[in-house]
Design an enzyme around this catalytic site. Structure first.
Site, short mmCIF file in Angstrom:
data_model
loop_
_atom_site.label_atom_id
_atom_site.label_comp_id
_atom_site.label_asym_id
_atom_site.label_seq_id
_atom_site.Cartn_x
_atom_site.Cartn_y
_atom_site.Cartn_z
N GLU A 3 -0.67 -2.29 -5.60
CA GLU A 3 0.24 -1.01 -4.82
C GLU A 3 1.27 -1.69 -4.04
O GLU A 3 0.81 -3.24 -3.56
CB GLU A 3 -0.65 -0.65 -4.17
CG GLU A 3 -0.49 1.22 -3.48
CD GLU A 3 -0.21 2.35 -4.60
OE1 GLU A 3 0.18 2.20 -4.92
OE2 GLU A 3 -0.81 3.01 -5.28
N THR A 26 3.44 -3.72 -4.82
CA THR A 26 3.65 -4.61 -5.76
C THR A 26 5.51 -5.16 -6.13
O THR A 26 6.31 -5.85 -6.42
CB THR A 26 3.00 -5.42 -6.76
OG1 THR A 26 2.50 -4.08 -7.73
CG2 THR A 26 1.52 -5.46 -6.08
N GLY A 70 5.12 14.41 0.86
CA GLY A 70 4.24 14.09 1.90
C GLY A 70 2.59 13.23 1.17
O GLY A 70 1.56 13.37 2.29
N SER A 71 2.52 13.83 0.06
CA SER A 71 1.39 13.88 -0.68
C SER A 71 0.67 12.49 -0.86
O SER A 71 -0.44 11.70 -1.55
CB SER A 71 0.67 15.13 -1.17
OG SER A 71 1.71 14.83 -2.62
N SER A 126 4.38 11.15 -5.18
CA SER A 126 5.77 10.67 -5.81
C SER A 126 6.55 12.19 -5.73
O SER A 126 7.47 12.23 -7.26
CB SER A 126 5.74 10.30 -7.22
OG SER A 126 5.53 8.93 -5.91
N GLU A 145 16.88 7.45 -3.02
CA GLU A 145 15.58 7.23 -2.31
C GLU A 145 16.59 6.21 -1.09
O GLU A 145 16.74 6.51 0.53
CB GLU A 145 14.33 6.51 -2.85
CG GLU A 145 13.62 6.83 -1.51
CD GLU A 145 12.46 7.65 -2.84
OE1 GLU A 145 12.08 8.55 -3.63
OE2 GLU A 145 11.41 7.51 -2.00
N ASP A 164 7.39 4.81 -8.73
CA ASP A 164 7.48 6.05 -8.57
C ASP A 164 8.46 5.89 -9.35
O ASP A 164 8.36 7.37 -10.91
CB ASP A 164 8.11 6.84 -7.60
CG ASP A 164 7.09 6.17 -6.27
OD1 ASP A 164 6.46 5.47 -7.06
OD2 ASP A 164 7.54 6.50 -5.04
C1 GLA Z 1 5.63 4.31 -2.20
C2 GLA Z 1 6.88 3.88 -2.98
C3 GLA Z 1 7.25 2.71 -4.28
C4 GLA Z 1 5.60 2.30 -4.08
C5 GLA Z 1 4.67 2.13 -3.50
C6 GLA Z 1 3.11 1.60 -2.89
O1 GLA Z 1 5.05 5.30 -3.63
O2 GLA Z 1 8.17 5.36 -3.09
O3 GLA Z 1 8.12 1.91 -4.44
O4 GLA Z 1 5.87 1.31 -3.07
O5 GLA Z 1 4.81 3.10 -1.71
O6 GLA Z 1 2.59 0.87 -4.00
#
Ligand code: GLA
Length: 344
Positions: free
Chosen positions: A15, A17, A101-102, A105, A141, A153
């Site tokens: 996460e 990363t 917002g969950s 993605s 995005e 995502d």
């Molecule tokens: C969100 C972002 C991703 C990633 C994560 C954290 O999901 O969309 O690009 O940075 O947070 O790992």
């Protein structure tokens, strides 16, 4: 009529990363966003978001910025046009099975479904590789929605494979399927009850902190950072860098633990990831901690924040026989984004 589906994703580990050229281990899930596209006469794009009962109309040739879900549609049309795709007037209908917002993605699922539907309508669905499409979705995005997210995502949604997680190296953009054999264990998600928004949470601020750390260390990305380097930084930058270094290592350790069928080790790695996201990266909230606590009480071998943090769903690994807490949903790896009924 063309129907495109973009799945949401769960990130097993790795996460914050992706935008640091690091490693992650996500998979696409069965829930996601469906976009139906029907060519129309005239010069307008008309899009409706069924769950909101809202409609947007704009000139196909000149999409202007807008807020909320409209930004995704306009961004998709603009970015595809920029790529040289002839986006024709169309009626788009958007439906979905992931809550906004969950942290699962819904945004990437929407971008990917829109882009696949519009490409397919233009007869170009097979002409672009999925890394290129992930980059395009990420521009929607970044530039239209205002969240400075990485490629996690979008790549998970586009490249998902049944029964596999994807080990993604964000430096080389190599995406390698890793068999996700949970030997009777279950992965479940649980709503923290707090909606998160990447565009308005501390997400963009974390990105800035990582960029600032790179600048001070004279390196191109935190993939090149070492724990010795992190010691030279003032806080909170030192903590942010320690999280990224540790999290990349945990991705590799999780791949090895899965190969060895050692689910107890996977659970410990999820817990270690959570602790680092809470202490070092500071993206947890009381509601997230409470949801993680409920998973642990249910006997989870490991549980953690998922996605950007600051709310959203959390992830837990339950051993065989453990009863998931009320409201938890099992998640399994599914196929990546696809056209469901070509010309149907
Ligand atoms: C969100 C972002 C991703 C990633 C994560 C954290 O999901 O969309 O690009 O940075 O947070 O790992």
């Amino acid at each position: 009529m063309i129907t495109a589906f973009g799945p949401g994703r769960v990130n097993l580990i790795g996460e914050h990363t992706d935008y640091n050229d690091g490693l992650a281990l996500p998979f696409a899930i069965a829930d996601g966003v469906t976009v139906r596209a029907e060519a129309t006469a005239g010069d307008l794009i008309e899009a409706s978001a069924d769950d909101l009962g809202e409609t947007d109309r704009f000139l196909a040739a000149s999409p202007e910025p807008a807020d909320g879900w409209r930004a995704f549609v306009r961004g998709a049309v603009a970015e595809l046009t920029e790529l040289g795709v002839a986006v024709e007037p169309v009626r788009l209908t958007i439906t979905g099975t992931i809550a906004r917002g969950s942290g699962l993605s819904s945004s990437a699922a929407l971008e990917v479904a829109l882009v696949l539907a519009l490409l397919s309508l233009a007869g170009e669905a097979g002409d672009h590789d999925r890394i290129e499409l992930a980059r395009l979705c990420s521009r929607i995005e970044n530039d239209w929605v205002g969240a400075q997210t990485g490629l996690l995502d979008q790549l998970a949604s586009l490249c998902g494979q049944p029964d596999h997680a994807l080990r993604i190296d964000f430096r080389s953009l190599e995406v390698a399927p890793v068999r996700l054999d949970l030997v009777g264990h279950k992965l479940v998600t649980l709503d923290s009850g707090e909606e998160h928004s990447l565009a308005t949470s501390g997400y963009n601020e974390r990105r800035r902190e990582c960029a600032e750390a790179c600048e001070q260390l004279g390196i191109e990305s935190l993939r090149d950072a070492t724990t010795v380097m992190a010691q030279a930084l003032a806080e909170p930058l030192g903590r942010r860098v320690r999280h990224v270094i540790g999290e990349n290592e945990r991705v590799e350790q999780t791949v090895a633990a899965l190969a060895a069928g050692d689910l107890a080790a996977v659970g410990e790695l999820l817990d270690a990831s959570h602790a680092s996201l809470r202490e070092n990266y500071e993206v947890s909230t009381d509601a997230v901690e409470a949801a993680v606590g409920r998973l642990r009480e249910a006997g989870a071998l490991g549980a953690r924040i998922m996605g950007g943090g600051f709310g959203g769903y959390v992830l837990g690994l339950l051993p065989p026989g453990a009863e998931p807490p009320d409201g938890a949903d099992e998640v399994t790896p599914g196929a990546g984004a696809r056209i469901i009924e070509p010309n149907g």
